[in-house]
Design an enzyme around this catalytic site. Structure first.
Site, PDB file in Angstrom:
ATOM      1  N   LEU A  31       1.448  -3.207  -5.658  1.00 46.96           N
ATOM      2  CA  LEU A  31       2.671  -3.513  -6.420  1.00 46.96           C
ATOM      3  C   LEU A  31       3.596  -2.342  -6.142  1.00 46.96           C
ATOM      4  CD1 LEU A  31       4.578  -4.412  -8.808  1.00 46.96           C
ATOM      5  CD2 LEU A  31       3.007  -3.220 -10.327  1.00 46.96           C
ATOM      6  N   HIS A  36      -3.505  -5.937  -4.056  1.00 43.83           N
ATOM      7  CA  HIS A  36      -3.547  -4.804  -3.111  1.00 43.83           C
ATOM      8  C   HIS A  36      -2.448  -3.794  -3.419  1.00 43.83           C
ATOM      9  CE1 HIS A  36      -6.359  -6.537  -0.137  1.00 43.83           C
ATOM     10  NE2 HIS A  36      -5.896  -7.680  -0.604  1.00 43.83           N
ATOM     11  N   LEU A  85     -10.096  -7.938   3.612  1.00 48.97           N
ATOM     12  CA  LEU A  85     -10.534  -9.341   3.685  1.00 48.97           C
ATOM     13  C   LEU A  85      -9.914 -10.212   2.596  1.00 48.97           C
ATOM     14  CD1 LEU A  85     -14.360  -8.956   4.437  1.00 48.97           C
ATOM     15  CD2 LEU A  85     -12.456  -9.256   6.046  1.00 48.97           C
ATOM     16  N   SER A  89      -4.896 -11.004  -2.666  1.00 51.42           N
ATOM     17  CA  SER A  89      -5.752 -11.913  -1.882  1.00 51.42           C
ATOM     18  C   SER A  89      -6.961 -12.216  -2.767  1.00 51.42           C
ATOM     19  CB  SER A  89      -6.181 -11.267  -0.561  1.00 51.42           C
ATOM     20  OG  SER A  89      -7.043 -10.180  -0.800  1.00 51.42           O
ATOM     21  N   TYR A 106      -0.723   0.222 -16.174  1.00 52.23           N
ATOM     22  CA  TYR A 106      -1.422  -1.060 -16.094  1.00 52.23           C
ATOM     23  C   TYR A 106      -2.023  -1.450 -17.449  1.00 52.23           C
ATOM     24  CZ  TYR A 106      -0.641  -1.083 -11.090  1.00 52.23           C
ATOM     25  OH  TYR A 106      -0.039  -1.116  -9.854  1.00 52.23           O
TER      26      TYR A 106
HETATM   27  C1  LIG Z   1       4.443   2.179 -10.301  1.00 52.44           C
HETATM   28  C2  LIG Z   1       5.667   1.277 -10.181  1.00 52.44           C
HETATM   29  C3  LIG Z   1       5.253  -0.042  -9.574  1.00 52.44           C
HETATM   30  C4  LIG Z   1       6.205   1.035 -11.601  1.00 52.44           C
HETATM   31  O1  LIG Z   1       7.336   0.198 -11.514  1.00 52.44           O
HETATM   32  P1  LIG Z   1       8.664   0.542 -12.348  1.00 52.44           P
HETATM   33  O2  LIG Z   1       9.563  -0.609 -12.216  1.00 52.44           O
HETATM   34  O3  LIG Z   1       9.178   1.874 -11.954  1.00 52.44           O
HETATM   35  O4  LIG Z   1       8.031   0.684 -13.814  1.00 52.44           O
HETATM   36  P2  LIG Z   1       8.622   0.101 -15.174  1.00 52.44           P
HETATM   37  O5  LIG Z   1      10.050   0.519 -15.289  1.00 52.44           O
HETATM   38  O6  LIG Z   1       8.284  -1.318 -15.321  1.00 52.44           O
HETATM   39  O7  LIG Z   1       7.726   0.877 -16.192  1.00 52.44           O
HETATM   40  C5  LIG Z   1       7.912   2.258 -16.379  1.00 52.44           C
HETATM   41  C6  LIG Z   1       6.591   2.819 -16.800  1.00 52.44           C
HETATM   42  O8  LIG Z   1       5.763   2.927 -15.629  1.00 52.44           O
HETATM   43  C7  LIG Z   1       4.960   4.071 -15.710  1.00 52.44           C
HETATM   44  N1  LIG Z   1       5.162   4.809 -14.459  1.00 52.44           N
HETATM   45  C8  LIG Z   1       5.941   4.422 -13.439  1.00 52.44           C
HETATM   46  N2  LIG Z   1       5.850   5.301 -12.433  1.00 52.44           N
HETATM   47  C9  LIG Z   1       5.007   6.244 -12.840  1.00 52.44           C
HETATM   48  C10 LIG Z   1       4.507   7.422 -12.257  1.00 52.44           C
HETATM   49  N3  LIG Z   1       4.850   7.789 -11.006  1.00 52.44           N
HETATM   50  N4  LIG Z   1       3.648   8.168 -12.958  1.00 52.44           N
HETATM   51  C11 LIG Z   1       3.264   7.815 -14.195  1.00 52.44           C
HETATM   52  N5  LIG Z   1       3.726   6.710 -14.808  1.00 52.44           N
HETATM   53  C12 LIG Z   1       4.563   5.941 -14.131  1.00 52.44           C
HETATM   54  C13 LIG Z   1       5.351   4.798 -16.930  1.00 52.44           C
HETATM   55  O9  LIG Z   1       4.354   4.425 -17.892  1.00 52.44           O
HETATM   56  C14 LIG Z   1       6.681   4.219 -17.357  1.00 52.44           C
HETATM   57  O10 LIG Z   1       6.725   4.182 -18.716  1.00 52.44           O
HETATM   58  P3  LIG Z   1       7.802   5.095 -19.501  1.00 52.44           P
HETATM   59  O11 LIG Z   1       9.130   4.442 -19.194  1.00 52.44           O
HETATM   60  O12 LIG Z   1       7.353   4.964 -20.902  1.00 52.44           O
HETATM   61  O13 LIG Z   1       7.682   6.461 -18.898  1.00 52.44           O
HETATM   62  C15 LIG Z   1       6.807   1.954  -9.368  1.00 52.44           C
HETATM   63  O14 LIG Z   1       7.118   3.189  -9.945  1.00 52.44           O
HETATM   64  C16 LIG Z   1       6.438   2.172  -7.900  1.00 52.44           C
HETATM   65  O15 LIG Z   1       6.694   1.310  -7.074  1.00 52.44           O
HETATM   66  N6  LIG Z   1       5.855   3.319  -7.584  1.00 52.44           N
HETATM   67  C17 LIG Z   1       5.500   3.635  -6.217  1.00 52.44           C
HETATM   68  C18 LIG Z   1       4.407   2.727  -5.713  1.00 52.44           C
HETATM   69  C19 LIG Z   1       3.161   2.750  -6.590  1.00 52.44           C
HETATM   70  O16 LIG Z   1       2.670   3.812  -6.972  1.00 52.44           O
HETATM   71  N7  LIG Z   1       2.634   1.541  -6.879  1.00 52.44           N
HETATM   72  C20 LIG Z   1       1.427   1.361  -7.622  1.00 52.44           C
HETATM   73  C21 LIG Z   1       0.294   1.168  -6.660  1.00 52.44           C
HETATM   74  S1  LIG Z   1      -1.208   0.893  -7.534  1.00 52.44           S
END
Ligand SMILES: CC(C)(COP(=O)(O)OP(=O)(O)OC[C@H]1O[C@@H](n2cnc3c(N)ncnc32)[C@H](O)[C@@H]1OP(=O)(O)O)[C@@H](O)C(=O)NCCC(=O)NCCS
Length: 204
Positions: A121, A119, A108, A94, A165
């Site tokens: 991902l 907010h 908001l 947002s 990130y």
């Molecule tokens: C965080 C999240 C969005 C990452 O998406 P993903 O598709 O699994 O991630 P990608 O495959 O693109 O990337 C993998 C990288 O993410 C990072 N990562 C993902 N989950 C992680 C975790 N729980 N702890 C630490 N690093 C993490 C690592 O750096 C990893 O890199 P590596 O392969 O070198 O270890 C996903 O794990 C998720 O939905 N988690 C639960 C919800 C969440 O925490 N969202 C973020 C809110 S701010």
């Protein structure tokens, strides 16, 4: 002479071309689709959130009514990844109008803001660690570059996700003043180069 008959390589649009069975319209859902979400997607979003956050910490970034709220107010700042019609990953954003996030930013939408507050991902459990989170974020940031009013994106995340990130180009801005239950966060930002030159050269 009509324009169509003057251009023999163009078939007249009223031509009745027999459709062979192999070329009939397919009724299967697209393998992969990216689109903005709407209020009707709220339940699918919340199912992923429930597993990703509530089952882990008891908290989640957006409750169901807040998901509906943002998907109604600013659906264009959301992005969903669907496989065979099923939501597998999403982002909800947002607009925000201050330098740093405050508690108000959690609920908001500031229509005149120039900062996109991401907010949440989240990727469905069975699709994690396959690059989907990074790809969706990349696509989202590319899309934001095409919105002339957006200057940057911000989010807050727990410490352990800072490297994730950072790999996508976000920079740390220090601890967030927002605390949820026992959870503390780091605030991160991504400069969106929304200037005309970049937009002209970015396929917008
Ligand atoms: C965080 C999240 C969005 C990452 O998406 P993903 O598709 O699994 O991630 P990608 O495959 O693109 O990337 C993998 C990288 O993410 C990072 N990562 C993902 N989950 C992680 C975790 N729980 N702890 C630490 N690093 C993490 C690592 O750096 C990893 O890199 P590596 O392969 O070198 O270890 C996903 O794990 C998720 O939905 N988690 C639960 C919800 C969440 O925490 N969202 C973020 C809110 S701010």
């Amino acid at each position: 002479m009509s324009v169509v008959s003057a251009l023999p390589f163009l078939k007249p649009i009223h031509a009745r071309v027999p459709i062979s069975p192999g070329r009939q319209r397919r009724h299967t859902l697209p393998a992969s689709e990216f689109r903005s979400l709407n209020a009707e997607d709220a339940i699918s979003v919340f199912e992923i959130e429930r597993e990703a956050f509530i089952s882990v910490s008891g908290e989640c970034p957006l409750h169901l009514d807040e998901v509906r709220h943002f998907l109604t107010l600013c659906p264009e700042l959301s992005l969903g990844w669907f496989e065979q019609g099923r939501l597998v990953a999403f982002i909800i954003g947002s607009l925000w109008d201050q330098d740093r996030l405050t508690a108000d930013a959690l609920t908001l939408h500031k229509p005149h803001g120039t900062t996109v507050h991401i907010h949440v991902l989240a990727v469905h459990r069975t699709f994690r660690q396959q690059g989907k989170g990074s790809i969706l974020l990349w696509r989202y940031l590319q899309y934001l570059r095409c919105l002339p009013y957006v200057r940057r994106a911000v989010l807050m995340c727990e410490d352990f996700l800072v490297p994730f990130y950072q790999k996508s180009g976000f920079k740390g801005q220090g601890p967030s003043e927002i605390i949820v239950g026992s959870l503390t966060f780091i605030e991160m930002y991504y400069p969106i180069r929304g200037h005309a030159f970049v937009r002209r050269n970015s396929g917008c």
